[in-house]
Design a protein around this motif. Sequence first.
Motif, PDB file in Angstrom:
ATOM      1  N   ASP A 212      34.790  25.901  32.101  1.00 11.38           N
ATOM      2  CA  ASP A 212      35.678  24.738  31.923  1.00 11.38           C
ATOM      3  C   ASP A 212      35.313  23.683  32.961  1.00 11.38           C
ATOM      4  OD1 ASP A 212      37.699  23.084  31.047  1.00 11.38           O
ATOM      5  OD2 ASP A 212      39.272  24.093  32.172  1.00 11.38           O
ATOM      6  N   HIS A 383      34.324  26.644  41.432  1.00 18.44           N
ATOM      7  CA  HIS A 383      34.304  28.102  41.235  1.00 18.44           C
ATOM      8  C   HIS A 383      32.960  28.639  41.700  1.00 18.44           C
ATOM      9  CE1 HIS A 383      37.965  28.637  38.925  1.00 18.44           C
ATOM     10  NE2 HIS A 383      37.639  27.687  38.086  1.00 18.44           N
ATOM     11  N   TYR A 408      32.438  34.241  36.439  1.00 16.96           N
ATOM     12  CA  TYR A 408      33.546  33.534  35.775  1.00 16.96           C
ATOM     13  C   TYR A 408      33.646  34.013  34.336  1.00 16.96           C
ATOM     14  CZ  TYR A 408      36.018  29.150  34.368  1.00 16.96           C
ATOM     15  OH  TYR A 408      36.907  28.201  33.911  1.00 16.96           O
ATOM     16  N   ASN A 446      36.275  34.803  39.367  1.00  9.95           N
ATOM     17  CA  ASN A 446      37.495  34.197  38.837  1.00  9.95           C
ATOM     18  C   ASN A 446      37.784  34.655  37.412  1.00  9.95           C
ATOM     19  OD1 ASN A 446      39.552  31.835  38.963  1.00  9.95           O
ATOM     20  ND2 ASN A 446      38.446  31.454  37.051  1.00  9.95           N
ATOM     21  N   GLU A 447      38.987  35.191  37.202  1.00 13.88           N
ATOM     22  CA  GLU A 447      39.504  35.535  35.866  1.00 13.88           C
ATOM     23  C   GLU A 447      38.500  36.279  35.003  1.00 13.88           C
ATOM     24  OE1 GLU A 447      40.821  31.944  34.060  1.00 13.88           O
ATOM     25  OE2 GLU A 447      42.496  31.696  35.436  1.00 13.88           O
ATOM     26  N   TRP A 479      44.214  37.793  37.065  1.00 15.18           N
ATOM     27  CA  TRP A 479      45.424  37.581  36.273  1.00 15.18           C
ATOM     28  C   TRP A 479      46.446  38.635  36.664  1.00 15.18           C
ATOM     29  CZ3 TRP A 479      45.817  33.240  33.897  1.00 15.18           C
ATOM     30  CH2 TRP A 479      44.740  32.660  33.231  1.00 15.18           C
ATOM     31  N   ASN A 507      46.035  33.728  39.419  1.00 12.80           N
ATOM     32  CA  ASN A 507      46.118  32.463  38.678  1.00 12.80           C
ATOM     33  C   ASN A 507      47.262  32.587  37.674  1.00 12.80           C
ATOM     34  OD1 ASN A 507      43.774  31.852  40.030  1.00 12.80           O
ATOM     35  ND2 ASN A 507      42.439  31.928  38.224  1.00 12.80           N
ATOM     36  N   TYR A 509      49.627  30.437  34.717  1.00 16.61           N
ATOM     37  CA  TYR A 509      49.857  29.208  33.948  1.00 16.61           C
ATOM     38  C   TYR A 509      51.132  29.296  33.116  1.00 16.61           C
ATOM     39  CZ  TYR A 509      45.524  27.248  35.580  1.00 16.61           C
ATOM     40  OH  TYR A 509      44.544  26.713  36.395  1.00 16.61           O
ATOM     41  N   TYR A 513      50.323  27.001  29.298  1.00 18.11           N
ATOM     42  CA  TYR A 513      49.744  27.620  28.099  1.00 18.11           C
ATOM     43  C   TYR A 513      50.800  28.559  27.506  1.00 18.11           C
ATOM     44  CZ  TYR A 513      45.203  26.001  29.827  1.00 18.11           C
ATOM     45  OH  TYR A 513      44.157  25.231  30.262  1.00 18.11           O
ATOM     46  N   GLU A 538      45.779  29.679  41.580  1.00 18.27           N
ATOM     47  CA  GLU A 538      45.859  28.570  40.611  1.00 18.27           C
ATOM     48  C   GLU A 538      47.216  28.540  39.949  1.00 18.27           C
ATOM     49  OE1 GLU A 538      42.865  28.439  37.469  1.00 18.27           O
ATOM     50  OE2 GLU A 538      41.297  28.914  38.932  1.00 18.27           O
ATOM     51  N   TRP A 584      45.922  24.233  40.727  1.00 14.85           N
ATOM     52  CA  TRP A 584      44.814  23.688  39.939  1.00 14.85           C
ATOM     53  C   TRP A 584      45.180  22.292  39.511  1.00 14.85           C
ATOM     54  CZ3 TRP A 584      40.173  25.486  39.998  1.00 14.85           C
ATOM     55  CH2 TRP A 584      39.242  25.043  39.042  1.00 14.85           C
ATOM     56  N   PHE A 589      38.922  16.396  36.351  1.00 14.92           N
ATOM     57  CA  PHE A 589      37.471  16.637  36.407  1.00 14.92           C
ATOM     58  C   PHE A 589      36.892  16.700  35.002  1.00 14.92           C
ATOM     59  CE2 PHE A 589      37.561  21.146  35.196  1.00 14.92           C
ATOM     60  CZ  PHE A 589      38.875  21.477  35.467  1.00 14.92           C
ATOM     61  N   ARG A 594      37.368  19.832  27.037  1.00 11.27           N
ATOM     62  CA  ARG A 594      38.661  19.150  26.938  1.00 11.27           C
ATOM     63  C   ARG A 594      38.532  17.871  26.131  1.00 11.27           C
ATOM     64  NH1 ARG A 594      42.109  23.150  28.457  1.00 11.27           N
ATOM     65  NH2 ARG A 594      41.060  24.361  30.067  1.00 11.27           N
ATOM     66  N   ASN A 604      39.496  17.400  32.071  1.00 13.98           N
ATOM     67  CA  ASN A 604      40.614  18.303  32.315  1.00 13.98           C
ATOM     68  C   ASN A 604      41.574  17.513  33.204  1.00 13.98           C
ATOM     69  OD1 ASN A 604      42.296  20.235  33.713  1.00 13.98           O
ATOM     70  ND2 ASN A 604      40.942  21.856  32.976  1.00 13.98           N
ATOM     71  N   LYS A 606      44.350  18.286  34.853  1.00 15.10           N
ATOM     72  CA  LYS A 606      45.306  18.993  35.726  1.00 15.10           C
ATOM     73  C   LYS A 606      45.269  18.497  37.169  1.00 15.10           C
ATOM     74  CE  LYS A 606      45.630  23.032  32.798  1.00 15.10           C
ATOM     75  NZ  LYS A 606      44.447  22.821  31.957  1.00 15.10           N
TER      76      LYS A 606
END
Length: 635
Positions: A212, A383, A408, A446-447, A479, A507, A509, A513, A538, A584, A589, A594, A604, A606
């Motif tokens: 992303d 990242h 990632y 990450n994730e 997560w 992280n 959300y 989401y 995040e 985040w 960015f 997106r 993105n 955010k």
Amino acid sequence: MSTLARLMCGRAVRRAALLAGALLCTAAQAANELAPPLLLTNAIHRSGDDLSGDWTYSKDRYRVSLGEMNNTPPDPRNQRYRDINVQAEEKANPATFFEYDMQRAPRASLPGSWNIPNTELRYYDGLMWYQRTFVARELGSKQGAARAFLRFEAVNYKASVYLNGKFVGSHEGGFTPFTFEVTALLRKGENQVTLGVDSTRSDESVPPTFTDWELYGGVTRPVRLIYTPKTYIDDQVLQLLEDGSISATVTLNGPVAAEQPVTLSIAELGLKLQAATNAAGQAQFKFKAPAGLHRWSPESPKLYDVKVQAGDDSLADRIGFRTIQVVGENILLNGKPIFLRGISMHEEEFGPTPARIITPQAARALLSEIKHGLNGNYVRLSHYPHSELTVRLADEMGLLVWSEIPVYWSVDFKSAKALTTARKMLAENILRDRNRASVFVWSVGNETPGTPERLHFQSTLADDVRALDPTRLVSAALWAHKEKVNGRIEARITDPLADKLDILAINTYTGWYGDDTLDDITTMRWTNRHGKPMVLSEFGADAKANYHDPVNKPKFSEEFQAQFYVNTLKMADNISFLRGVSPWILKDFQSPRREHPVYQNGWNRKGVVSETGQRKLAFDVLADYFKRKAEAVKP
Ligand code: GCB
């Protein structure tokens, strides 16, 4: 470096085998063997020629100059790295025929991604050639320039390097430095350097194809020709240990590296120490930190001038000293509990058409928003490893740094090749930055999904961190497991990778989401059976700057984002084991993922500031929260 590690490990393995504890050394040995053969640590302070500026470039979508079309070596006439002057050849023989001419190709100023000269190249994903000429210094013993090295701070994603038509070497990984010795290949007068830069990624690459963030293929950080004496200081590492001593290791490279005196001085502390290198060219120092040592912290980011001298070589650096530990659910900086007041950040400068050109001014503009605008003491460099100059600036300004490698989402965790790539990248990152007091944690990704292969993959990386730098912490962004029980979300950390980590980074959300509402955030309940500190690495929501609707607060409005921050920070205050946040993200960015035509268009959203630096309402919510947090710990 790796030879030395092998030698040392050989001895340690024999000793450890006697104690039936050979495992640690095996891990250390493996980690060190993946380290690059030449480090040139602190190259930024070495004498050299900057090869920034005009290069010509040429797209090669079908990879003709690499001859990959039919697996045969490329026809010499198609080699863009050939050491010829096409125009002169054509003049000498008008019947001659070339499909390319690097000298008359369009020009781009490096460093920077290939969308700098031409935004049409933003989505170009493939092979690009760059070429320039330069005149090197005369090599000899004069002024210490006896050897020459081409050093690349970052080429995204794969690089093939040619000097005067000859292949010098290749490198995979878009965010870490690499060095080739070119002493024997340089010639008097004009030299020609050509780079094949390939942004193509696969599931076996790190990061994988799908992310992303923007692709930013190209030569995104400086290229320099660096000169050293015959025997030079390839690496030096200084660390303040928990027992109050400072340990330093200096490694020489060259024909007179063994049994040589090395001097280490920190004039401000009245220190001038000597040690001799061993047979492998390595000198060890260990001494009690002087009583007057001022420890580095975000509030008082003291750096010392450190000089190392060995034979004809000497090298100066600015280094801070501090300790970092985890004890129970606390993170201790210099022995005192700390709350991390930070935000995540991509390596992307402010402006409407960024090209990942991180100048000192660009880095300062980003970090100042965190340090002074948000009242922060911490930045998550996500990242992937950011430029050395950003990390050095964090040292100077007083921001703790979370450093990450791009393991990632969907990396092929079954692939041995991907694991080797990730391990090499981790080693390159750690070996570049382990003198930076700001860096307190190495993140191994990450994730990532909860599969056994991924657990093995990232556990190996966590072991590598411990082997390469036992003075810092290990983490990874994970997560949490979330479940609705009696109308309330219960969040638990069930990821088995947590056992390998010092800090649990989550992280979340919830509220952005999925179907959960903003109210679901405030009633969330967190449990932690690990007895370790947690940070929210995040949380975030998109908002298009200037889109206001205070009544309905719809998604993508500044009001929704601000309320999301209010609720999430309220939830954060109820987590007894929470030791920091890095929402985040600082700035909107670019991301090809997106494409909402009204709010995103390739961005993105955010960020708490827009791409041009306009602060959104959420910025003030976070800045006020951090101000309160900072005041709460003041004596
Ligand atoms: C995440 C990822 C980050 C994305 C972000 C988002 O969880 O770690 O790379 O950009 O969410 O905006 O969805």
